[in-house]
Enzyme design. Structure first.
Site, PDB file in Angstrom:
ATOM      1  N   GLU A  99      27.454  32.310  90.622  1.00  0.00           N
ATOM      2  CA  GLU A  99      27.922  32.789  89.320  1.00  0.00           C
ATOM      3  C   GLU A  99      27.531  34.252  89.148  1.00  0.00           C
ATOM      4  O   GLU A  99      26.508  34.703  89.680  1.00  0.00           O
ATOM      5  CB  GLU A  99      27.324  31.890  88.224  1.00  0.00           C
ATOM      6  CG  GLU A  99      27.548  32.312  86.792  1.00  0.00           C
ATOM      7  CD  GLU A  99      28.997  32.308  86.332  1.00  0.00           C
ATOM      8  OE1 GLU A  99      29.842  32.891  87.025  1.00  0.00           O
ATOM      9  OE2 GLU A  99      29.282  31.751  85.252  1.00  0.00           O
ATOM     10  N   ASP A 100      28.350  34.987  88.428  1.00  0.00           N
ATOM     11  CA  ASP A 100      28.061  36.414  88.215  1.00  0.00           C
ATOM     12  C   ASP A 100      26.833  36.629  87.348  1.00  0.00           C
ATOM     13  O   ASP A 100      25.931  37.380  87.701  1.00  0.00           O
ATOM     14  CB  ASP A 100      29.284  37.149  87.624  1.00  0.00           C
ATOM     15  CG  ASP A 100      29.868  36.466  86.387  1.00  0.00           C
ATOM     16  OD1 ASP A 100      29.299  35.452  85.915  1.00  0.00           O
ATOM     17  OD2 ASP A 100      30.901  36.953  85.888  1.00  0.00           O
ATOM     18  N   ASP A 103      24.094  33.852  80.852  1.00  0.00           N
ATOM     19  CA  ASP A 103      23.896  34.433  79.536  1.00  0.00           C
ATOM     20  C   ASP A 103      23.301  33.336  78.644  1.00  0.00           C
ATOM     21  O   ASP A 103      22.108  33.046  78.742  1.00  0.00           O
ATOM     22  CB  ASP A 103      25.283  34.926  79.090  1.00  0.00           C
ATOM     23  CG  ASP A 103      25.280  35.774  77.846  1.00  0.00           C
ATOM     24  OD1 ASP A 103      24.642  36.815  77.842  1.00  0.00           O
ATOM     25  OD2 ASP A 103      25.953  35.387  76.870  1.00  0.00           O
ATOM     26  N   PHE A 152      25.529  45.091  77.898  1.00  0.00           N
ATOM     27  CA  PHE A 152      26.805  44.640  78.442  1.00  0.00           C
ATOM     28  C   PHE A 152      27.008  45.230  79.830  1.00  0.00           C
ATOM     29  O   PHE A 152      27.010  46.431  80.033  1.00  0.00           O
ATOM     30  CB  PHE A 152      27.979  44.990  77.528  1.00  0.00           C
ATOM     31  CG  PHE A 152      29.136  44.098  77.828  1.00  0.00           C
ATOM     32  CD1 PHE A 152      29.210  42.828  77.273  1.00  0.00           C
ATOM     33  CD2 PHE A 152      30.114  44.488  78.732  1.00  0.00           C
ATOM     34  CE1 PHE A 152      30.250  41.965  77.603  1.00  0.00           C
ATOM     35  CE2 PHE A 152      31.157  43.628  79.058  1.00  0.00           C
ATOM     36  CZ  PHE A 152      31.226  42.363  78.485  1.00  0.00           C
ATOM     37  N   ARG A 165      36.197  45.256  86.980  1.00  0.00           N
ATOM     38  CA  ARG A 165      35.712  44.250  87.946  1.00  0.00           C
ATOM     39  C   ARG A 165      35.543  44.869  89.325  1.00  0.00           C
ATOM     40  O   ARG A 165      34.692  44.465  90.101  1.00  0.00           O
ATOM     41  CB  ARG A 165      36.708  43.085  88.058  1.00  0.00           C
ATOM     42  CG  ARG A 165      36.800  42.203  86.841  1.00  0.00           C
ATOM     43  CD  ARG A 165      37.577  40.929  87.184  1.00  0.00           C
ATOM     44  NE  ARG A 165      38.013  40.205  86.005  1.00  0.00           N
ATOM     45  CZ  ARG A 165      37.255  39.354  85.313  1.00  0.00           C
ATOM     46  NH1 ARG A 165      36.023  39.124  85.675  1.00  0.00           N
ATOM     47  NH2 ARG A 165      37.736  38.723  84.258  1.00  0.00           N
TER      48      ARG A 165
HETATM   49  P1  IMP Z   1      27.185  31.623  79.513  1.00  0.00           P
HETATM   50  O1  IMP Z   1      25.946  31.658  80.342  1.00  0.00           O
HETATM   51  O2  IMP Z   1      27.811  30.262  79.400  1.00  0.00           O
HETATM   52  O3  IMP Z   1      26.961  32.242  78.142  1.00  0.00           O
HETATM   53  O4  IMP Z   1      28.348  32.454  80.144  1.00  0.00           O
HETATM   54  C1  IMP Z   1      28.191  33.463  81.018  1.00  0.00           C
HETATM   55  C2  IMP Z   1      29.544  34.122  81.183  1.00  0.00           C
HETATM   56  O5  IMP Z   1      29.734  35.077  80.142  1.00  0.00           O
HETATM   57  C3  IMP Z   1      29.594  34.888  82.473  1.00  0.00           C
HETATM   58  O6  IMP Z   1      30.140  34.111  83.495  1.00  0.00           O
HETATM   59  C4  IMP Z   1      30.461  36.077  82.118  1.00  0.00           C
HETATM   60  O7  IMP Z   1      31.814  35.753  82.345  1.00  0.00           O
HETATM   61  C5  IMP Z   1      30.262  36.298  80.645  1.00  0.00           C
HETATM   62  N1  IMP Z   1      29.292  37.380  80.394  1.00  0.00           N
HETATM   63  C6  IMP Z   1      28.052  37.274  79.871  1.00  0.00           C
HETATM   64  N2  IMP Z   1      27.432  38.458  79.775  1.00  0.00           N
HETATM   65  C7  IMP Z   1      28.299  39.357  80.289  1.00  0.00           C
HETATM   66  C8  IMP Z   1      28.218  40.810  80.494  1.00  0.00           C
HETATM   67  O8  IMP Z   1      27.224  41.486  80.212  1.00  0.00           O
HETATM   68  N3  IMP Z   1      29.316  41.376  81.061  1.00  0.00           N
HETATM   69  C9  IMP Z   1      30.425  40.670  81.404  1.00  0.00           C
HETATM   70  N4  IMP Z   1      30.540  39.328  81.234  1.00  0.00           N
HETATM   71  C10 IMP Z   1      29.482  38.689  80.672  1.00  0.00           C
HETATM   72 MG    MG Z   2      31.802  34.181  84.629  1.00  0.00          MG
END
Ligand code: IMP
Ligand code: MG
Length: 175
Positions: A99-100, A103, A152, A165
């Protein structure tokens, strides 16, 4: 649309690639030669997942999944839905979710539970970035590229309104 934001480099392309090599080596050692299915979480993890897969020395199989959080407003709702599912069965397999960024944690919490329900032998999680200040649910993340503050982030797969991206480095958007 043509507007451009100011982007500051946080980790250079070289730094990211070196870190991915380290992660690949750690994961390979942990797996001890067993095959692994690397699940890339689209779209953000696509650059990271493929580079990581190249650094894993065990037999690697790839699959792709795309999730969405539906809801109103800017804060994502906590209901995660699969928009594009895996093409393959994962029962009895070692699964490595690539995963990237983590959050709130809801996406990875959902995927971990879903893959366990599908009978994966093991579910490991590797994230390129973690924003611990934003966490709302505890998720056992096995490998973290970098821990970052609540800013961000764009580049290396991460987008801002679908832009950036393709930046080869990890950067922050200055609003
Ligand atoms: P979560 O952990 O379910 O809140 O989701 C994480 C997703 O939110 C990631 O896979 C990203 O797609 C998006 N995301 C969260 N923070 C960022 C950021 O700083 N930049 C770009 N995308 C983000
Ligand atoms: Mg993502």
């Amino acid at each position: 649309m043509a507007e451009t934001e100011k982007i500051s480099v946080m980790y250079t392309e070289e730094e990211v690639n070196d870190r991915i090599k380290e992660l690949g080596a750690e994961i390979s050692e942990e797996l001890g030669g067993e095959p692994v299915k690397v699940v890339c979480v689209l779209k953000g993890a696509s650059f990271f997942a493929t580079e990581l897969a190249k650094r894993i020395t065990c037999p690697v199989f790839m699959d792709f999944i795309c999730c969405s959080s539906y809801g109103s407003g800017t804060e994502s709702s906590h209901e995660v839905k699969i928009v594009k599912d895996l093409d393959t069965d994962i029962a009895g397999e070692n699964v490595l979710i690539a995963e990237d960024i983590i959050d709130s944690g809801y996406t990875l919490q959902y995927l971990t539970e879903e893959f366990k329900k599908r009978g994966a032998k093991r579910v490991l999680i590797c994230v390129m970035l973690s924003k611990p200040d934003r966490r709302e649910v505890e998720v056992p993340v096995d490998y973290i590229g970098y821990t970052v503050p609540d800013q961000f982030i764009v580049g290396y797969g991460l987008d801002y309104a679908q832009k950036y991206r393709n930046l080869p480095f990890i950067g922050t958007v200055e609003f």
